[in-house]
Design a protein around this motif. Sequence first.
Motif, short mmCIF file in Angstrom:
data_model
loop_
_atom_site.label_atom_id
_atom_site.label_comp_id
_atom_site.label_asym_id
_atom_site.label_seq_id
_atom_site.Cartn_x
_atom_site.Cartn_y
_atom_site.Cartn_z
N VAL A 126 18.43 -20.40 -33.28
CA VAL A 126 18.27 -20.96 -34.61
C VAL A 126 19.49 -21.82 -34.91
N THR A 127 19.26 -23.05 -35.35
CA THR A 127 20.35 -23.95 -35.71
C THR A 127 20.40 -24.11 -37.22
N ILE A 128 21.60 -23.88 -37.79
CA ILE A 128 21.76 -23.98 -39.24
C ILE A 128 22.90 -24.94 -39.57
N PRO A 129 22.83 -25.64 -40.71
CA PRO A 129 23.96 -26.46 -41.15
C PRO A 129 25.17 -25.56 -41.43
N ASN A 130 26.36 -26.08 -41.11
CA ASN A 130 27.55 -25.22 -41.24
C ASN A 130 28.82 -26.04 -41.38
N LYS A 187 28.93 -30.00 -37.48
CA LYS A 187 28.26 -29.81 -38.76
C LYS A 187 27.15 -28.76 -38.73
N GLU A 188 27.10 -27.97 -37.64
CA GLU A 188 26.07 -26.94 -37.53
C GLU A 188 26.52 -25.83 -36.61
N ALA A 189 25.73 -24.76 -36.61
CA ALA A 189 26.00 -23.63 -35.72
C ALA A 189 24.67 -23.16 -35.14
N VAL A 190 24.73 -22.68 -33.89
CA VAL A 190 23.55 -22.22 -33.19
C VAL A 190 23.64 -20.70 -33.04
N ILE A 191 22.60 -19.99 -33.49
CA ILE A 191 22.58 -18.54 -33.48
C ILE A 191 21.50 -18.06 -32.52
N ASN A 192 21.87 -17.12 -31.67
CA ASN A 192 20.91 -16.51 -30.75
C ASN A 192 20.30 -15.29 -31.43
N THR A 193 19.03 -15.39 -31.82
CA THR A 193 18.34 -14.32 -32.55
C THR A 193 17.24 -13.74 -31.67
N PRO A 194 16.66 -12.58 -32.07
CA PRO A 194 15.54 -12.03 -31.30
C PRO A 194 14.34 -12.97 -31.23
N VAL A 228 26.60 -18.40 -47.79
CA VAL A 228 27.09 -17.51 -46.74
C VAL A 228 25.95 -17.02 -45.86
N THR A 229 26.17 -17.09 -44.54
CA THR A 229 25.27 -16.51 -43.54
C THR A 229 26.09 -15.59 -42.66
N MET A 230 25.56 -14.39 -42.38
CA MET A 230 26.22 -13.44 -41.49
C MET A 230 25.46 -13.34 -40.18
N VAL A 231 26.23 -13.21 -39.08
CA VAL A 231 25.66 -12.99 -37.76
C VAL A 231 26.15 -11.63 -37.27
N ILE A 232 25.22 -10.70 -37.04
CA ILE A 232 25.55 -9.31 -36.77
C ILE A 232 24.87 -8.85 -35.50
N ARG A 233 25.65 -8.33 -34.56
CA ARG A 233 25.09 -7.87 -33.29
C ARG A 233 24.19 -6.65 -33.45
N ILE A 287 22.36 -8.88 -49.27
CA ILE A 287 21.49 -9.29 -48.15
C ILE A 287 20.03 -9.06 -48.51
N LYS A 288 19.75 -7.92 -49.12
CA LYS A 288 18.37 -7.58 -49.48
C LYS A 288 17.78 -8.59 -50.45
N GLU A 289 18.58 -9.04 -51.41
CA GLU A 289 18.06 -9.98 -52.40
C GLU A 289 18.10 -11.43 -51.92
N GLY A 290 18.73 -11.65 -50.75
CA GLY A 290 18.76 -12.99 -50.17
C GLY A 290 19.93 -13.85 -50.61
N SER A 291 20.83 -13.29 -51.41
CA SER A 291 22.00 -14.07 -51.83
C SER A 291 22.89 -14.41 -50.65
N ILE A 292 23.00 -13.46 -49.71
CA ILE A 292 23.69 -13.68 -48.44
C ILE A 292 22.65 -13.51 -47.34
N LYS A 293 22.52 -14.51 -46.50
CA LYS A 293 21.57 -14.43 -45.39
C LYS A 293 22.22 -13.69 -44.22
N ALA A 294 21.43 -12.94 -43.49
CA ALA A 294 21.96 -12.18 -42.36
C ALA A 294 20.97 -12.21 -41.20
N TYR A 295 21.51 -12.46 -39.99
CA TYR A 295 20.74 -12.36 -38.75
C TYR A 295 21.24 -11.11 -38.00
#
Length: 322
Positions: A238-242, A227-234, A183-188, A208-216
């Motif tokens: 970033v492109t991740i498999p999805n 097969k992937e997703a593109v995330i706009n980060t600071p 699981v990866t979360m994308v948070i504004r 999130i703190k322990e890294g079990s769930i990744k968060a941007y």
Amino acid sequence: MDAAYDVIIIGGGPIGIACALNAQRAGLSYLVLEKGCLTNSLYNYPLYMTFFSTSERLEVGNIPFVCINPKPNRPEALEYYRRVTTSNHLNVRLFEEVKEIKSNGKEYTIHTQDGLYHARHVIIATGFYDIPNMLNIPGEQLPKVTHYYKDPHFYATRRVLVVGANNSAVDAALETYRRGADVTMVIREESIGKRVKYWVKPDIENRIKEGSIKAYFHSSLAEVREKEAVINTPEGLVTIPNDFVIAMTGYQPNFSFLEKTGIALSDDAKKYPAYNPITMETNMPRIYLAGVVCGGMDTHVWFIENSREHADKIIQHIKTRV
């Protein structure tokens, strides 16, 4: 149908049921029209959802909601509202969507896919769960993207991206993670939402703190591909498999239906519908609003708990006219 009802209620959710109970007890002729199943929005909630409120705050018509646990879950709520409806023999027609409401000056004609109905008064209690807020990004229409989350088992062992930081997003992230999803979360915003249920918030923050769930954080979803997703980060894109995207971006009322009915909306982004807070009557004579639809885009203002009183206000006002 030739005979006019005293009131037709559009929407068979908890507040629509509350209005029907009050109308029945007041001796008014009434009909509830619901485009889906009974309490359609609650039915479409996640399978294992637990309400924030205790059961007594979800009661309608002063009918006890008995629950073993401190807070009821989705199946218990469905059972409660179904039993309230059937045991009181409420006049409800399901899977009959209202297409249009027309006035002839004295009464309203309600057009559905199955026919016409006439009513002296109309209550719109349609909620806001049917129209998701879209991301408006490339790839959003791919089959792998959903704005509704139901069952975590479906996502077992898959690479899941969850958009959002409030209760729906957090529940989806935690439940799919515990079924073996990556699981990866994308948070504004800079953190998990402040309205997240207090017994869940530490759980997601620790995962999130322990890294079990990744968060941007401070990020947004820019594009979805097969097969992937593109995330706009600071730090940039970033492109991740999805494999799947669960976009918990919220929902909105059916504003086009309200406008077509003649109900005025505010000019700002909130689109507040016009109504008298004392009687709940809109700018259209003898058409009332009840429940969460009253909040426009401010969907965190009205809930079952604080909008049950709308049924009392409306039926009391109708009684003075019938």
